[in-house]
Scaffold this motif. Sequence first.
Motif, PDB file in Angstrom:
ATOM      1  N   GLN A 122      52.289 -32.608 -33.919  1.00  0.00           N
ATOM      2  CA  GLN A 122      51.139 -32.447 -34.805  1.00  0.00           C
ATOM      3  C   GLN A 122      49.890 -31.966 -34.076  1.00  0.00           C
ATOM      4  O   GLN A 122      48.827 -31.876 -34.680  1.00  0.00           O
ATOM      5  N   PHE A 123      50.003 -31.656 -32.788  1.00  0.00           N
ATOM      6  CA  PHE A 123      48.845 -31.210 -32.010  1.00  0.00           C
ATOM      7  C   PHE A 123      48.365 -29.840 -32.482  1.00  0.00           C
ATOM      8  O   PHE A 123      49.148 -28.963 -32.836  1.00  0.00           O
ATOM      9  N   THR A 124      47.036 -29.672 -32.414  1.00  0.00           N
ATOM     10  CA  THR A 124      46.409 -28.364 -32.541  1.00  0.00           C
ATOM     11  C   THR A 124      45.675 -28.133 -31.228  1.00  0.00           C
ATOM     12  O   THR A 124      44.775 -28.894 -30.869  1.00  0.00           O
ATOM     13  N   CYS A 125      46.092 -27.103 -30.497  1.00  0.00           N
ATOM     14  CA  CYS A 125      45.570 -26.904 -29.140  1.00  0.00           C
ATOM     15  C   CYS A 125      44.717 -25.641 -29.061  1.00  0.00           C
ATOM     16  O   CYS A 125      45.020 -24.624 -29.693  1.00  0.00           O
ATOM     17  N   ASP A 126      43.663 -25.723 -28.262  1.00  0.00           N
ATOM     18  CA  ASP A 126      42.766 -24.601 -27.997  1.00  0.00           C
ATOM     19  C   ASP A 126      42.489 -24.539 -26.506  1.00  0.00           C
ATOM     20  O   ASP A 126      42.405 -25.562 -25.833  1.00  0.00           O
ATOM     21  N   THR A 127      42.305 -23.325 -25.993  1.00  0.00           N
ATOM     22  CA  THR A 127      41.966 -23.134 -24.585  1.00  0.00           C
ATOM     23  C   THR A 127      40.454 -23.099 -24.457  1.00  0.00           C
ATOM     24  O   THR A 127      39.786 -22.286 -25.091  1.00  0.00           O
ATOM     25  N   VAL A 128      39.897 -24.009 -23.639  1.00  0.00           N
ATOM     26  CA  VAL A 128      38.451 -24.097 -23.424  1.00  0.00           C
ATOM     27  C   VAL A 128      38.205 -24.199 -21.928  1.00  0.00           C
ATOM     28  O   VAL A 128      38.555 -25.192 -21.296  1.00  0.00           O
ATOM     29  N   VAL A 156      45.069 -34.259 -32.575  1.00  0.00           N
ATOM     30  CA  VAL A 156      46.014 -34.482 -33.663  1.00  0.00           C
ATOM     31  C   VAL A 156      45.401 -34.017 -34.976  1.00  0.00           C
ATOM     32  O   VAL A 156      46.016 -33.292 -35.745  1.00  0.00           O
ATOM     33  N   ASP A 157      44.177 -34.421 -35.228  1.00  0.00           N
ATOM     34  CA  ASP A 157      43.488 -34.040 -36.457  1.00  0.00           C
ATOM     35  C   ASP A 157      42.176 -33.378 -36.073  1.00  0.00           C
ATOM     36  O   ASP A 157      41.256 -34.040 -35.581  1.00  0.00           O
ATOM     37  N   THR A 158      42.039 -32.073 -36.305  1.00  0.00           N
ATOM     38  CA  THR A 158      40.832 -31.349 -35.896  1.00  0.00           C
ATOM     39  C   THR A 158      39.637 -31.693 -36.783  1.00  0.00           C
ATOM     40  O   THR A 158      38.497 -31.547 -36.363  1.00  0.00           O
ATOM     41  N   LEU A 210      36.104 -38.258 -34.482  1.00  0.00           N
ATOM     42  CA  LEU A 210      36.371 -39.373 -33.580  1.00  0.00           C
ATOM     43  C   LEU A 210      37.815 -39.395 -33.110  1.00  0.00           C
ATOM     44  O   LEU A 210      38.225 -40.315 -32.402  1.00  0.00           O
ATOM     45  N   GLY A 211      38.593 -38.389 -33.506  1.00  0.00           N
ATOM     46  CA  GLY A 211      40.000 -38.338 -33.117  1.00  0.00           C
ATOM     47  C   GLY A 211      40.154 -38.143 -31.617  1.00  0.00           C
ATOM     48  O   GLY A 211      39.300 -37.549 -30.945  1.00  0.00           O
ATOM     49  N   ARG A 212      41.241 -38.622 -31.089  1.00  0.00           N
ATOM     50  CA  ARG A 212      41.488 -38.548 -29.647  1.00  0.00           C
ATOM     51  C   ARG A 212      41.793 -37.115 -29.245  1.00  0.00           C
ATOM     52  O   ARG A 212      42.570 -36.423 -29.901  1.00  0.00           O
ATOM     53  N   THR A 213      41.187 -36.698 -28.139  1.00  0.00           N
ATOM     54  CA  THR A 213      41.397 -35.356 -27.607  1.00  0.00           C
ATOM     55  C   THR A 213      42.138 -35.467 -26.282  1.00  0.00           C
ATOM     56  O   THR A 213      41.737 -36.217 -25.397  1.00  0.00           O
ATOM     57  N   GLY A 220      50.422 -23.019 -24.920  1.00  0.00           N
ATOM     58  CA  GLY A 220      51.804 -22.973 -25.411  1.00  0.00           C
ATOM     59  C   GLY A 220      52.802 -23.411 -24.355  1.00  0.00           C
ATOM     60  O   GLY A 220      53.756 -24.139 -24.659  1.00  0.00           O
ATOM     61  N   SER A 221      52.587 -22.997 -23.112  1.00  0.00           N
ATOM     62  CA  SER A 221      53.519 -23.400 -22.053  1.00  0.00           C
ATOM     63  C   SER A 221      53.402 -24.894 -21.736  1.00  0.00           C
ATOM     64  O   SER A 221      54.397 -25.544 -21.426  1.00  0.00           O
ATOM     65  N   VAL A 222      52.179 -25.422 -21.828  1.00  0.00           N
ATOM     66  CA  VAL A 222      51.979 -26.848 -21.549  1.00  0.00           C
ATOM     67  C   VAL A 222      52.692 -27.695 -22.602  1.00  0.00           C
ATOM     68  O   VAL A 222      53.447 -28.609 -22.263  1.00  0.00           O
TER      69      VAL A 222
END
Length: 150
Positions: free
Chosen positions: A59-65, A73-75, A79-82, A92-94
Amino acid sequence: VCVVSLVGFVMLCISYQPDEKTCVQFTVKLMYFLLSALGLVVCVLAVAFAAHHYLQMTQFTCDTVLESCQCKVDTADPLGRTFVYQDAADCGSVTSTLHLYLLLQMVLNVIAAIVCLAACFVMWKHRYQVFYVGVRFYPLTATEGQQQKV
C-alpha cells in the motif's frame, strides 16, 4: 533454531539408554523438545511479522526526494508514518527488493517452523508411541495350528 540443532547434536553424542535411565539423557531430550516448541512459536511469529510488513508495503506510495526514497501508506494523512530510505535514487528498485526479501524471509521461516514441528512430533512420538487401548482384535482367519480340515 540454531540452538535446537546444537542440542540435537549433543543428544546424538550421548550414549542411548532405553527408557531414559540417565538424568543427562532426559534433560537433553526435554531441552530439545522445549527449544523445538519455542522455535516453532518464534518462526510462526516471524512469518506473521513479515507478512504484516509485506501487506503494508503493497500500500506504499513512494516519491524520490533529494536522493532518498520516501514512502507513506496514506498520503492524505499528515500524521501518517513516513518511511525514508537514504541514498536510494530509484524507489521502484528499493520496494521490489524489499518485497523479495520479505517473501524470502516468510518462506524460510515457514520451512524452519515445519522442521521444528517435525522435531516436536518425533520427540513426542518417540516418548509416547505405545498407547494402551484395552482390547486387542485378532483377524478372523484361523491361525496355522488351527486350520480346518475339509
